[in-house]
Design a protein around this motif. Structure first.
Motif, PDB file in Angstrom:
ATOM      1  N   SER A  22      14.581   5.128   7.016  1.00 45.94           N
ATOM      2  CA  SER A  22      13.332   5.338   7.772  1.00 45.94           C
ATOM      3  C   SER A  22      12.227   5.691   6.774  1.00 45.94           C
ATOM      4  CB  SER A  22      13.488   6.475   8.777  1.00 45.94           C
ATOM      5  OG  SER A  22      14.436   6.127   9.749  1.00 45.94           O
ATOM      6  N   ARG A  23      11.260   4.833   6.703  1.00 42.11           N
ATOM      7  CA  ARG A  23      10.158   5.046   5.762  1.00 42.11           C
ATOM      8  C   ARG A  23       8.886   4.452   6.334  1.00 42.11           C
ATOM      9  NH1 ARG A  23      10.623   7.092   0.194  1.00 42.11           N
ATOM     10  NH2 ARG A  23      12.836   7.387  -0.155  1.00 42.11           N
ATOM     11  N   THR A  24       7.756   4.848   5.762  1.00 43.20           N
ATOM     12  CA  THR A  24       6.479   4.273   6.153  1.00 43.20           C
ATOM     13  C   THR A  24       5.760   3.773   4.898  1.00 43.20           C
ATOM     14  OG1 THR A  24       6.309   5.760   8.028  1.00 43.20           O
ATOM     15  CG2 THR A  24       4.264   4.748   7.282  1.00 43.20           C
ATOM     16  N   ILE A  25       5.316   2.530   4.961  1.00 45.69           N
ATOM     17  CA  ILE A  25       4.571   1.950   3.824  1.00 45.69           C
ATOM     18  C   ILE A  25       3.119   1.817   4.273  1.00 45.69           C
ATOM     19  CG2 ILE A  25       4.366  -0.035   2.268  1.00 45.69           C
ATOM     20  CD1 ILE A  25       7.357  -0.676   2.970  1.00 45.69           C
ATOM     21  N   ALA A  26       2.262   2.574   3.657  1.00 48.16           N
ATOM     22  CA  ALA A  26       0.839   2.514   4.039  1.00 48.16           C
ATOM     23  C   ALA A  26       0.244   1.174   3.620  1.00 48.16           C
ATOM     24  CB  ALA A  26       0.083   3.646   3.358  1.00 48.16           C
ATOM     25  N   ILE A  27      -0.623   0.632   4.471  1.00 48.64           N
ATOM     26  CA  ILE A  27      -1.271  -0.650   4.146  1.00 48.64           C
ATOM     27  C   ILE A  27      -2.124  -0.475   2.894  1.00 48.64           C
ATOM     28  CG2 ILE A  27      -3.000  -2.336   4.975  1.00 48.64           C
ATOM     29  CD1 ILE A  27      -0.212  -2.528   6.355  1.00 48.64           C
ATOM     30  N   GLY A  28      -1.984  -1.378   1.977  1.00 49.31           N
ATOM     31  CA  GLY A  28      -2.763  -1.323   0.735  1.00 49.31           C
ATOM     32  C   GLY A  28      -2.093  -0.521  -0.365  1.00 49.31           C
ATOM     33  N   SER A  29      -0.916   0.043  -0.047  1.00 55.34           N
ATOM     34  CA  SER A  29      -0.223   0.843  -1.074  1.00 55.34           C
ATOM     35  C   SER A  29       0.672  -0.043  -1.934  1.00 55.34           C
ATOM     36  CB  SER A  29       0.611   1.943  -0.414  1.00 55.34           C
ATOM     37  OG  SER A  29       1.624   1.338   0.368  1.00 55.34           O
ATOM     38  N   CYS A  30       1.129   0.521  -3.025  1.00 50.58           N
ATOM     39  CA  CYS A  30       2.046  -0.207  -3.916  1.00 50.58           C
ATOM     40  C   CYS A  30       3.306   0.647  -4.082  1.00 50.58           C
ATOM     41  CB  CYS A  30       1.367  -0.459  -5.260  1.00 50.58           C
ATOM     42  SG  CYS A  30       2.385  -1.404  -6.401  1.00 50.58           S
ATOM     43  N   ILE A  31       4.422   0.080  -3.688  1.00 51.29           N
ATOM     44  CA  ILE A  31       5.694   0.811  -3.712  1.00 51.29           C
ATOM     45  C   ILE A  31       6.655   0.120  -4.675  1.00 51.29           C
ATOM     46  CG2 ILE A  31       7.678   1.583  -2.300  1.00 51.29           C
ATOM     47  CD1 ILE A  31       5.046   2.791  -1.307  1.00 51.29           C
ATOM     48  N   ALA A 133      -1.494 -16.441  -3.352  1.00 46.44           N
ATOM     49  CA  ALA A 133      -1.264 -16.907  -1.966  1.00 46.44           C
ATOM     50  C   ALA A 133      -2.077 -16.056  -0.988  1.00 46.44           C
ATOM     51  CB  ALA A 133       0.218 -16.811  -1.632  1.00 46.44           C
ATOM     52  N   GLU A 134      -2.401 -16.711   0.150  1.00 46.52           N
ATOM     53  CA  GLU A 134      -3.128 -15.969   1.189  1.00 46.52           C
ATOM     54  C   GLU A 134      -2.152 -15.005   1.846  1.00 46.52           C
ATOM     55  OE1 GLU A 134      -6.420 -18.408   3.388  1.00 46.52           O
ATOM     56  OE2 GLU A 134      -4.659 -19.653   3.112  1.00 46.52           O
ATOM     57  N   ALA A 135      -2.068 -13.780   1.331  1.00 43.38           N
ATOM     58  CA  ALA A 135      -1.071 -12.850   1.858  1.00 43.38           C
ATOM     59  C   ALA A 135      -1.599 -11.422   1.861  1.00 43.38           C
ATOM     60  CB  ALA A 135       0.184 -12.930   1.009  1.00 43.38           C
ATOM     61  N   LYS A 136      -1.140 -10.674   2.851  1.00 41.02           N
ATOM     62  CA  LYS A 136      -1.506  -9.253   2.920  1.00 41.02           C
ATOM     63  C   LYS A 136      -0.365  -8.386   2.396  1.00 41.02           C
ATOM     64  CE  LYS A 136      -4.859  -9.790   6.558  1.00 41.02           C
ATOM     65  NZ  LYS A 136      -4.998 -10.064   7.969  1.00 41.02           N
ATOM     66  N   LEU A 137       0.845  -8.966   2.412  1.00 42.85           N
ATOM     67  CA  LEU A 137       2.008  -8.241   1.895  1.00 42.85           C
ATOM     68  C   LEU A 137       2.617  -9.048   0.748  1.00 42.85           C
ATOM     69  CD1 LEU A 137       4.228  -6.045   2.068  1.00 42.85           C
ATOM     70  CD2 LEU A 137       5.340  -7.426   3.835  1.00 42.85           C
ATOM     71  N   HIS A 162      -5.250  -8.311  -9.450  1.00 44.55           N
ATOM     72  CA  HIS A 162      -5.404  -9.227  -8.305  1.00 44.55           C
ATOM     73  C   HIS A 162      -4.764  -8.713  -7.018  1.00 44.55           C
ATOM     74  CE1 HIS A 162      -6.622 -11.928 -11.483  1.00 44.55           C
ATOM     75  NE2 HIS A 162      -7.137 -12.701 -10.559  1.00 44.55           N
ATOM     76  N   CYS A 163      -4.241  -7.495  -7.042  1.00 43.47           N
ATOM     77  CA  CYS A 163      -3.527  -7.020  -5.850  1.00 43.47           C
ATOM     78  C   CYS A 163      -4.283  -5.944  -5.077  1.00 43.47           C
ATOM     79  CB  CYS A 163      -2.146  -6.515  -6.231  1.00 43.47           C
ATOM     80  SG  CYS A 163      -1.080  -7.898  -6.630  1.00 43.47           S
ATOM     81  N   ALA A 164      -5.533  -5.749  -5.426  1.00 45.59           N
ATOM     82  CA  ALA A 164      -6.327  -4.734  -4.717  1.00 45.59           C
ATOM     83  C   ALA A 164      -6.397  -5.104  -3.236  1.00 45.59           C
ATOM     84  CB  ALA A 164      -7.713  -4.668  -5.325  1.00 45.59           C
ATOM     85  N   GLY A 165      -6.104  -4.137  -2.383  1.00 46.62           N
ATOM     86  CA  GLY A 165      -6.186  -4.373  -0.930  1.00 46.62           C
ATOM     87  C   GLY A 165      -4.914  -4.911  -0.331  1.00 46.62           C
ATOM     88  N   LYS A 166      -4.010  -5.377  -1.166  1.00 45.87           N
ATOM     89  CA  LYS A 166      -2.741  -5.906  -0.639  1.00 45.87           C
ATOM     90  C   LYS A 166      -1.687  -4.800  -0.628  1.00 45.87           C
ATOM     91  CE  LYS A 166      -3.177 -10.700  -2.133  1.00 45.87           C
ATOM     92  NZ  LYS A 166      -2.686 -11.752  -2.993  1.00 45.87           N
ATOM     93  N   THR A 167      -0.750  -4.922   0.270  1.00 43.69           N
ATOM     94  CA  THR A 167       0.401  -4.018   0.256  1.00 43.69           C
ATOM     95  C   THR A 167       1.439  -4.666  -0.655  1.00 43.69           C
ATOM     96  OG1 THR A 167      -0.083  -3.493   2.551  1.00 43.69           O
ATOM     97  CG2 THR A 167       2.085  -2.824   1.712  1.00 43.69           C
ATOM     98  N   VAL A 168       1.888  -3.910  -1.639  1.00 44.21           N
ATOM     99  CA  VAL A 168       2.819  -4.482  -2.616  1.00 44.21           C
ATOM    100  C   VAL A 168       4.131  -3.691  -2.592  1.00 44.21           C
ATOM    101  CG1 VAL A 168       3.191  -5.042  -5.061  1.00 44.21           C
ATOM    102  CG2 VAL A 168       0.889  -5.177  -4.089  1.00 44.21           C
ATOM    103  N   VAL A 169       5.240  -4.427  -2.491  1.00 45.44           N
ATOM    104  CA  VAL A 169       6.556  -3.785  -2.625  1.00 45.44           C
ATOM    105  C   VAL A 169       7.289  -4.500  -3.748  1.00 45.44           C
ATOM    106  CG1 VAL A 169       8.708  -3.125  -1.479  1.00 45.44           C
ATOM    107  CG2 VAL A 169       6.583  -3.235  -0.156  1.00 45.44           C
TER     108      VAL A 169
END
Lengths: 189, 243
Positions: A22-31, A133-137, A162-169
């Motif tokens: 159980s975890r939460t990944i904030a939008i725009g964060s990098c994990i 790519a056109e991606a948010k994640l 290039h990943c500003a604003g994207k959620t990155v895992v």
């Protein structure tokens, strides 16, 4: 808004890989997912990519537009680098723009089929494809593996820029990669 | 080069064997000599009927072939999408492969006029070959690339163009090569039975009827040449389209 994992469980046959995470990944964060081999890092990435479903629990808030750097490059080998990028990029990425982006990561020969590229060159194209790519994640499974030290630094800087604003895992075994991308580290146990 | 040399030598040996055998038998009606066969072929080449017959047969047999390519591909794609359809089509194609051509010929003659028999028989011979090969090609598509396409949400067209087509192409080419051989053999046999006007089959039948064995051999040589020519043309066309 966030990507929320609730009691996510996944097993393959008798082997339990993820046990009620159980975890939460904030939008725009990098994990950065770290931990020993076989702990379920790639499985978690696969669940986030929508390639598999959890056996139990649920994942909510997943954006539809996703991109991924797989453990293998998974490029269209008979096509050239430009074609591979055009497959996933929006109309704003014209041929000229893509050629410039390829140059930034050290790829000059844009006409040569991917099958004739070295392993390192293929890896860089695979990373570029996911980043542009056109991606948010953006999901990356050991993306910098196989790159020499100099290229690795260059590509990591490119990805970070290039990943500003994207959620990155990101899945990695190297803490310095996580730090270089400014990622929050999650150790899976 | 060495291989080509051997092929030419093998041809010469077979021609010599044919010549010696025809000299030994010494009866044109049973086995004409290569020279007389060639003479009969030159004679045929000078007649209008020859070109009309070859053209008519090509049209009929290649129509069956093209229809089978389209239908076989369509059925294979449907089978890849729906498991039940795959089970039904697999069984149907296995049956079609097992049923003798003669059974098909008699059955089809009950359904349609004999002039169209060659089209249907060519179609029925090629259909299972194309279906099986294209289905296998689709089955061999790289699952990892399909996962990539799913993550990046590639359109159906892009998946077909860049992932499925390259995987299926070698199987499709093989189906065309095998299918062309089948459809010419079966198609001409169907023409001999159906006797459509202006056909190689009709000419073969007449040669047999009037015991014109050199003509029979000449027509057989024409069938082989036309079949090989079509195989080369179709292969070239596919490779050009695939680029």
């Amino acid at each position: 808004m966030a990507i929320v994992l609730e009691q996510v469980r996944k097993s393959y046959g008798d082997q339990l890989v993820l046990d009620g995470i159980s975890r939460t990944i904030a939008i725009g964060s990098c994990i950065a997912l770290m931990g020993p081999s076989g702990i379920g890092k790639t499985t978690l990435l696969s669940l986030l990519a929508g390639l598999q479903s959890p056996d139990f629990g649920r994942i909510t808030g997943l954006p539809k537009q996703r991109a991924m750097v797989f453990q293998e490059n998974r490029l269209i080998e008979h096509a050239n680098a430009l074609t591979n990028l055009k497959l996933v990029c929006g109309a704003e990425y014209t041929r000229e723009v893509l050629i410039e982006e390829l140059k930034k990561i050290g790829i000059e020969d844009v006409q040569k089929p991917i099958v004739e590229f070295s392993g390192g060159m293929k890896r860089r194209v695979a990373i570029l494809r996911a980043v542009l790519a056109e991606a948010k994640l953006l999901l990356m499974d050991e993306p910098f593996l196989g790159l020499d030290a100099e290229r690795k630094t260059q590509v990591m800087e490119y990805v970070k820029a290039h990943c500003a604003g994207k959620t990155v895992v990101l899945v990695t075994h190297e803490e310095e990669e996580a730090k270089a991308l400014g990622a929050e580290i999650w150790y899976l146990k | 080069m060495k291989k080509k040399g051997y092929s030419i030598l093998a041809g010469v040996i077979l021609l010599l064997f044919w010549q010696l055998l025809s000299m030994k038998i010494d009866k044109e009606i049973f086995l004409p000599s290569p020279g007389n066969t060639l003479k009969a072929l030159f004679h045929l080449l000078q007649t209008k009927e020859f070109y009309l017959s070859v053209g008519g047969s090509c049209l009929r047999i290649m129509s069956g072939f093209v229809l089978a390519l389209a239908a076989g591909t369509l059925l294979a794609v449907s089978a890849a999408c729906v498991s039940l359809l795959r089970a039904v089509f697999d069984l149907a194609m296995q049956l079609m492969k097992a049923i003798p051509v003669a059974s098909f010929v008699i059955l089809v003659l009950l359904w349609i006029e004999s002039a169209q028999l060659a089209i249907v028989i060519s179609f029925l011979m090629v259909l299972p070959v194309v279906y099986t090969n294209v289905r296998d090609g689709i089955g061999q598509t790289d699952a990892k690339l399909l996962e990539m396409a799913a993550v990046f949400r590639l359109s159906h067209w892009k998946r077909i163009r860049y992932i499925y087509a390259p995987a299926v192409l070698p199987y499709f080419v093989s189906a065309c090569s095998v299918g062309l051989g089948f459809c010419w053999k079966a198609g001409i046999a169907a023409e001999v039975i159906g006797l459509p006007e202006r056909s190689i089959g009709e000419q073969l039948y007449e040669a047999k009827l009037y015991l014109m064995t050199p003509e029979l051999f000449a027509w057989t040589a024409v069938i082989v040449m036309v079949s090989v020519l079509f195989e080369k043309l179709v292969m070239r066309l596919i490779r050009r389209l695939a680029k």
